[in-house]
Design a protein around this motif. Structure first.
Motif, mmCIF file in Angstrom:
data_model
loop_
_atom_site.group_PDB
_atom_site.id
_atom_site.type_symbol
_atom_site.label_atom_id
_atom_site.label_comp_id
_atom_site.label_asym_id
_atom_site.label_seq_id
_atom_site.Cartn_x
_atom_site.Cartn_y
_atom_site.Cartn_z
ATOM 1 N N THR A 82 0.787 -1.309 0.056
ATOM 2 C CA THR A 82 0.092 -0.169 0.143
ATOM 3 C C THR A 82 0.964 0.975 -0.007
ATOM 4 O OG1 THR A 82 -0.273 0.072 2.312
ATOM 5 C CG2 THR A 82 -1.778 -1.149 1.238
ATOM 6 N N HIS B 114 -1.034 6.531 5.064
ATOM 7 C CA HIS B 114 -2.216 5.882 5.057
ATOM 8 C C HIS B 114 -2.678 5.973 6.676
ATOM 9 C CE1 HIS B 114 -2.616 5.087 1.010
ATOM 10 N NE2 HIS B 114 -1.545 4.276 1.158
ATOM 11 N N SER B 115 -3.858 6.275 6.985
ATOM 12 C CA SER B 115 -4.155 5.731 8.278
ATOM 13 C C SER B 115 -4.373 4.090 8.412
ATOM 14 C CB SER B 115 -5.653 6.554 8.441
ATOM 15 O OG SER B 115 -6.600 5.740 7.519
ATOM 16 N N THR C 249 -7.008 2.682 9.192
ATOM 17 C CA THR C 249 -8.121 2.233 8.506
ATOM 18 C C THR C 249 -8.157 2.061 6.993
ATOM 19 O OG1 THR C 249 -9.711 3.402 10.195
ATOM 20 C CG2 THR C 249 -10.584 2.758 7.875
ATOM 21 N N GLU C 250 -7.329 3.004 6.599
ATOM 22 C CA GLU C 250 -6.974 3.098 5.141
ATOM 23 C C GLU C 250 -6.110 1.767 4.653
ATOM 24 O OE1 GLU C 250 -7.163 7.731 4.219
ATOM 25 O OE2 GLU C 250 -5.180 6.711 4.536
ATOM 26 N N GLN D 172 -8.340 -1.344 4.551
ATOM 27 C CA GLN D 172 -8.891 -1.482 3.605
ATOM 28 C C GLN D 172 -8.376 -1.726 2.177
ATOM 29 O OE1 GLN D 172 -10.767 2.522 3.653
ATOM 30 N NE2 GLN D 172 -12.476 1.869 4.760
ATOM 31 N N LEU D 173 -7.158 -1.180 2.102
ATOM 32 C CA LEU D 173 -6.518 -1.318 0.831
ATOM 33 C C LEU D 173 -5.718 -2.826 0.731
ATOM 34 C CD1 LEU D 173 -4.625 2.063 0.768
ATOM 35 C CD2 LEU D 173 -6.153 1.227 -0.841
ATOM 36 N N ARG E 125 -0.879 8.622 11.263
ATOM 37 C CA ARG E 125 -0.760 7.898 10.167
ATOM 38 C C ARG E 125 0.543 7.411 9.944
ATOM 39 N NH1 ARG E 125 -4.742 9.863 6.528
ATOM 40 N NH2 ARG E 125 -3.761 9.204 4.785
#
Length: 270
Positions: A22, A29-30, A32-33, A36-37, A65
């Motif tokens: 990612t 990215h957080s 959560t991100e 998801q990724l 992050r």
């Protein structure tokens, strides 16, 4: 990465690879991100990113992050800028704690407090700089190593705010405090005896950046300052000098500019 993939049947290697992939474009990215990724539950993403961060393959930014750590950036050939203090500090502190079997800290002066990271002896990773992790500047060797080279106005603000007694041994007299800083300016060594914690002493040395300015301090905690000062000073001095040279080199300053500012063994300290 496919965001709808499931965790079932995936190996640990697959999950870690999914997280690292990612960051291929150098983005941040957080948590959560990342989940998801990478197609992972939040709990799994949190566990694996924390472990990757402890190995410095990922870095956590001040806003919580994540981004690729220095080893990944170097291997990828992108964003290969000279390491700064916050990137190099964990490596130095970890090596110092391993070599001395003492609690090692690196601190920087923020406002009138000392923000710090630390490494306890043992397997736990180096802690990170977090807003809640601060130490009083006047009652710690870290703080005195920083204040000895800070503007006099900063020292006076510390005194005006009050030199709180954390133990019966804490220096609370402004005159004694100024004298302790004067000794540190000469010797480049700060020491405290049972001033913050009633059962421990500490010794710290400054870290110099480009131009000879003090940018941080490194501290070791010991039980008996009289018996343990000399044995730990060699490792402490080497760590501070090495980091000083590295920071100066990263800024394009000759190593000789900071070599003379390195710590010397004090016959008397704070």
């Amino acid at each position: 990465m496919a965001g709808n993939s499931t965790e079932a049947g995936r190996s640990v290697t697959n999950k870690i690879t999914s997280i690292l992939m990612t960051f291929t474009e150098g983005s941040e990215h957080s948590l959560t991100e990342i989940a998801q990724l990478a197609g992972l539950p939040i709990s799994t993403a949190h566990r694996l990113t924390s472990e990757l961060a402890s190995w410095r393959l990922l870095e956590r930014t001040v806003d919580g992050r994540y981004r690729a750590g220095l080893p990944l950036r170097v291997m990828g050939g992108g964003d290969v800028h000279p390491p700064d203090l916050r990137e190099r500090a964990p490596c130095v502190i970890e090596d110092l704690a391993t070599a001395t079997h003492c609690r090692a800290r690196l601190g920087i002066l923020e406002e009138l407090e000392v923000a710090y990271i630390e490494k306890q002896p043992g397997p736990r990773p180096v802690s990170g700089f977090v807003p809640a992790a601060t130490l009083p500047a006047h009652a710690t060797a870290l703080g005195r190593a920083l204040l000895a080279f800070a503007p006099s106005s900063t020292v006076e603000m510390i005194i005006m705010r009050g030199l709180r007694a954390y133990t019966p041994s804490t220096i609370t007299s402004p005159d004694r405090f100024r004298r302790a800083l004067a000794v540190t300016r000469v010797t480049h060594v700060a020491a405290t005896r049972f001033e913050l914690e009633a059962t421990t002493c500490a010794v710290a040395v400054p870290v110099f950046g480009a131009g000879g300015d003090v940018v941080a301090a490194i501290e070791l905690t010991v039980r008996d300052l009289g018996r343990e000062l000399r044995p730990v000073m060699a490792a402490l001095s080497i760590a501070a000098r090495s980091l000083s040279r590295e920071l100066a080199s990263a800024a394009g300053a000759p190593a000789a500019d900071v070599a003379a500012g390195g710590p010397t063994l004090a016959r008397t300290a704070g």
